[in-house]
Design an enzyme around this catalytic site. Structure first.
Site, PDB file in Angstrom:
ATOM      1  N   LYS A  62       3.065 -36.385   9.105  1.00 51.17           N
ATOM      2  CA  LYS A  62       4.168 -35.507   8.700  1.00 51.17           C
ATOM      3  C   LYS A  62       5.456 -36.025   9.315  1.00 51.17           C
ATOM      4  O   LYS A  62       5.535 -36.245  10.520  1.00 51.17           O
ATOM      5  CB  LYS A  62       3.916 -34.071   9.179  1.00 51.17           C
ATOM      6  CG  LYS A  62       5.048 -33.121   8.807  1.00 51.17           C
ATOM      7  CD  LYS A  62       4.680 -31.678   9.088  1.00 51.17           C
ATOM      8  CE  LYS A  62       5.058 -31.205  10.469  1.00 51.17           C
ATOM      9  NZ  LYS A  62       6.514 -31.058  10.702  1.00 51.17           N
ATOM     10  N   ASP A  84       8.443 -33.133   5.444  1.00 51.75           N
ATOM     11  CA  ASP A  84       8.638 -31.706   5.748  1.00 51.75           C
ATOM     12  C   ASP A  84      10.137 -31.414   5.890  1.00 51.75           C
ATOM     13  O   ASP A  84      10.642 -31.271   6.998  1.00 51.75           O
ATOM     14  CB  ASP A  84       7.868 -31.414   7.046  1.00 51.75           C
ATOM     15  CG  ASP A  84       8.001 -29.980   7.521  1.00 51.75           C
ATOM     16  OD1 ASP A  84       8.363 -29.106   6.716  1.00 51.75           O
ATOM     17  OD2 ASP A  84       7.726 -29.736   8.717  1.00 51.75           O
ATOM     18  N   LEU A  85      10.836 -31.333   4.757  1.00 55.49           N
ATOM     19  CA  LEU A  85      12.293 -31.128   4.803  1.00 55.49           C
ATOM     20  C   LEU A  85      12.702 -29.709   4.398  1.00 55.49           C
ATOM     21  O   LEU A  85      13.880 -29.359   4.459  1.00 55.49           O
ATOM     22  CB  LEU A  85      13.006 -32.163   3.919  1.00 55.49           C
ATOM     23  CG  LEU A  85      12.807 -33.629   4.332  1.00 55.49           C
ATOM     24  CD1 LEU A  85      13.572 -34.560   3.405  1.00 55.49           C
ATOM     25  CD2 LEU A  85      13.216 -33.868   5.781  1.00 55.49           C
ATOM     26  N   LYS A  86      11.762 -28.913   3.929  1.00 58.14           N
ATOM     27  CA  LYS A  86      11.983 -27.483   3.642  1.00 58.14           C
ATOM     28  C   LYS A  86      13.274 -27.222   2.861  1.00 58.14           C
ATOM     29  O   LYS A  86      14.191 -26.532   3.341  1.00 58.14           O
ATOM     30  CB  LYS A  86      12.010 -26.674   4.953  1.00 58.14           C
ATOM     31  CG  LYS A  86      10.729 -26.752   5.767  1.00 58.14           C
ATOM     32  CD  LYS A  86      10.766 -25.788   6.937  1.00 58.14           C
ATOM     33  CE  LYS A  86       9.535 -25.845   7.804  1.00 58.14           C
ATOM     34  NZ  LYS A  86       9.392 -27.078   8.604  1.00 58.14           N
ATOM     35  N   LEU A  87      13.319 -27.723   1.634  1.00 60.32           N
ATOM     36  CA  LEU A  87      14.537 -27.571   0.828  1.00 60.32           C
ATOM     37  C   LEU A  87      14.794 -26.110   0.441  1.00 60.32           C
ATOM     38  O   LEU A  87      13.861 -25.349   0.193  1.00 60.32           O
ATOM     39  CB  LEU A  87      14.442 -28.431  -0.443  1.00 60.32           C
ATOM     40  CG  LEU A  87      14.859 -29.897  -0.277  1.00 60.32           C
ATOM     41  CD1 LEU A  87      13.922 -30.650   0.630  1.00 60.32           C
ATOM     42  CD2 LEU A  87      14.963 -30.578  -1.630  1.00 60.32           C
ATOM     43  N   THR A 142       6.813 -19.105  10.929  1.00 60.68           N
ATOM     44  CA  THR A 142       6.021 -18.410  11.964  1.00 60.68           C
ATOM     45  C   THR A 142       6.890 -18.008  13.152  1.00 60.68           C
ATOM     46  O   THR A 142       6.482 -17.210  13.983  1.00 60.68           O
ATOM     47  CB  THR A 142       4.841 -19.289  12.442  1.00 60.68           C
ATOM     48  OG1 THR A 142       5.317 -20.605  12.659  1.00 60.68           O
ATOM     49  CG2 THR A 142       3.729 -19.313  11.422  1.00 60.68           C
ATOM     50  N   ASP A 196      18.163 -24.420  -1.782  1.00 61.57           N
ATOM     51  CA  ASP A 196      19.529 -24.508  -2.303  1.00 61.57           C
ATOM     52  C   ASP A 196      19.490 -23.997  -3.742  1.00 61.57           C
ATOM     53  O   ASP A 196      18.462 -23.462  -4.175  1.00 61.57           O
ATOM     54  CB  ASP A 196      20.016 -25.977  -2.237  1.00 61.57           C
ATOM     55  CG  ASP A 196      21.533 -26.081  -2.109  1.00 61.57           C
ATOM     56  OD1 ASP A 196      22.246 -25.329  -2.809  1.00 61.57           O
ATOM     57  OD2 ASP A 196      22.012 -26.915  -1.326  1.00 61.57           O
ATOM     58  N   ARG A 217       1.633 -32.104  19.091  1.00 59.96           N
ATOM     59  CA  ARG A 217       1.488 -32.469  20.502  1.00 59.96           C
ATOM     60  C   ARG A 217       0.062 -32.668  21.017  1.00 59.96           C
ATOM     61  O   ARG A 217      -0.143 -33.545  21.865  1.00 59.96           O
ATOM     62  CB  ARG A 217       2.256 -31.453  21.368  1.00 59.96           C
ATOM     63  CG  ARG A 217       3.766 -31.635  21.227  1.00 59.96           C
ATOM     64  CD  ARG A 217       4.543 -30.434  21.633  1.00 59.96           C
ATOM     65  NE  ARG A 217       4.328 -29.313  20.705  1.00 59.96           N
ATOM     66  CZ  ARG A 217       4.876 -28.122  20.839  1.00 59.96           C
ATOM     67  NH1 ARG A 217       5.656 -27.889  21.867  1.00 59.96           N
ATOM     68  NH2 ARG A 217       4.643 -27.178  19.949  1.00 59.96           N
ATOM     69  N   ARG A 252      -4.752 -25.958  18.183  1.00 60.26           N
ATOM     70  CA  ARG A 252      -4.925 -26.410  19.559  1.00 60.26           C
ATOM     71  C   ARG A 252      -6.407 -26.573  19.860  1.00 60.26           C
ATOM     72  O   ARG A 252      -7.224 -25.809  19.360  1.00 60.26           O
ATOM     73  CB  ARG A 252      -4.349 -25.365  20.545  1.00 60.26           C
ATOM     74  CG  ARG A 252      -2.832 -25.232  20.476  1.00 60.26           C
ATOM     75  CD  ARG A 252      -2.144 -26.496  20.948  1.00 60.26           C
ATOM     76  NE  ARG A 252      -0.692 -26.437  20.893  1.00 60.26           N
ATOM     77  CZ  ARG A 252       0.066 -26.910  19.897  1.00 60.26           C
ATOM     78  NH1 ARG A 252      -0.496 -27.437  18.833  1.00 60.26           N
ATOM     79  NH2 ARG A 252       1.380 -26.851  19.967  1.00 60.26           N
TER      80      ARG A 252
HETATM   81  O1  C5P Z   1       3.155 -29.936  18.333  1.00 53.98           O
HETATM   82  P1  C5P Z   1       2.613 -28.914  17.380  1.00 53.98           P
HETATM   83  O2  C5P Z   1       1.141 -29.089  17.066  1.00 53.98           O
HETATM   84  O3  C5P Z   1       2.957 -27.492  17.781  1.00 53.98           O
HETATM   85  O4  C5P Z   1       3.387 -29.252  16.013  1.00 53.98           O
HETATM   86  C1  C5P Z   1       3.293 -28.433  14.881  1.00 53.98           C
HETATM   87  C2  C5P Z   1       4.176 -28.979  13.804  1.00 53.98           C
HETATM   88  O5  C5P Z   1       4.170 -28.079  12.703  1.00 53.98           O
HETATM   89  C3  C5P Z   1       5.640 -29.140  14.204  1.00 53.98           C
HETATM   90  O6  C5P Z   1       6.170 -30.258  13.495  1.00 53.98           O
HETATM   91  C4  C5P Z   1       6.278 -27.863  13.732  1.00 53.98           C
HETATM   92  O7  C5P Z   1       7.645 -28.015  13.438  1.00 53.98           O
HETATM   93  C5  C5P Z   1       5.478 -27.599  12.455  1.00 53.98           C
HETATM   94  N1  C5P Z   1       5.484 -26.206  12.016  1.00 53.98           N
HETATM   95  C6  C5P Z   1       5.016 -25.163  12.819  1.00 53.98           C
HETATM   96  N2  C5P Z   1       5.038 -23.880  12.345  1.00 53.98           N
HETATM   97  C7  C5P Z   1       5.516 -23.618  11.112  1.00 53.98           C
HETATM   98  C8  C5P Z   1       5.982 -24.649  10.300  1.00 53.98           C
HETATM   99  C9  C5P Z   1       5.953 -25.946  10.794  1.00 53.98           C
HETATM  100  O8  C5P Z   1       4.562 -25.397  13.931  1.00 53.98           O
HETATM  101  N3  C5P Z   1       5.491 -22.386  10.660  1.00 53.98           N
END
Ligand code: C5P
Length: 233
Positions: free
Chosen positions: A33, A60-63, A120, A65, A212, A182
């Protein structure tokens, strides 16, 4: 159309850092991503480079407009040969339909198009007070997901805990892409509503987005493979 997969969120601030990270994957080509930070820093060149290395890409640019602008922007993204991209369902059904038109190539093929319902990070209280939406957050998410389906989109981004209700409302074939994953023995960090890859599999989500727990791991390749083993099996 969908295939269970683990998508690595490459939340790096430069092309160099991203490519150095991907260099570690010598015997597999994970779905990656690319978010706003990396795209704004490195531009279309990083998309081309990662694609040329054989990875699938979720851009993942979430347009969000007016429909005509989103349609034209999607047509540019489609030419970049990404595999998945997204927009905000809040842009309305007309905007989502226009996006789909822009995304569809002359031969009828197109990347998967996924809608963000409510981020979220938005609580029910903030949604009601700041956005003046007089409904529960779950009803709003399901309503936006149905709008996305009516517009012809493939699915939505949602938390793992929302994936079940989206599938119930829109059918099993409607794709769910879920971040907030996680390992049971790992750090949660700033994510609040999290689940393990194994639990995400039980819930029936299609793609998990993991950042992460893989990018910051001592051995990112091993962490990725652990995710795949737990989620895809
Ligand atoms: O590091 P981590 O596992 O928390 O990364 C989750 C990824 O998913 C990040 O790029 C975050 O911006 C993205 N994301 C999110 N929750 C959302 C939409 C996107 O955590 N509702």
């Amino acid at each position: 159309m969908s295939q269970k997969d683990v998508i690595i969120a490459c939340d790096f601030s430069s092309a160099e850092a991203t490519l150095a990270f991907l260099d570690k994957f010598t015997d597999c080509k994970p779905f990656v991503k690319i978010g706003m930070e990396l795209y704004y820093a490195a531009g279309p060149a990083i998309v081309k480079e990662i694609k040329a290395r054989g990875h699938k890409i979720f851009l993942d640019l979430k347009l969000h407009d007016i429909p005509n602008t989103v349609k034209k922007a999607m047509s540019v993204l489609s030419k970049m040969d990404v595999d998945m991209c997204n927009l905000h369902a809040a842009g309305t059904v007309d905007m989502m339909k226009a996006a789909l038109e822009g995304l569809t190539r002359e031969d009828g093929t197109r990347p998967l198009l996924i809608a963000v319902t409510q981020l979220t990070s938005t609580s029910e209280e903030r949604m009601q007070k700041d956005l003046l939406i007089n409904a529960s957050i779950n009803d709003t998410i399901v309503h936006y997901a149905k709008n996305a389906q009516v517009a012809g989109l493939d699915g939505v981004v949602c938390s793992p805990l929302e994936a079940g209700m989206v599938k119930e409302a829109c059918g099993q074939g409607f794709v769910t892409v879920t971040p907030g994953v996680r390992f049971a023995d790992g750090e949660v960090g700033d994510q609040v509503r999290v689940t393990t890859p194994a639990r995400a599999k039980e819930i029936g989500t299609d793609y998990i987005v993991v950042g992460r727990p893989i990018t910051q791991a001592e051995d990112p390749v091993a962490a990725y493979k652990r995710c795949v083993a737990e989620f895809v099996g």
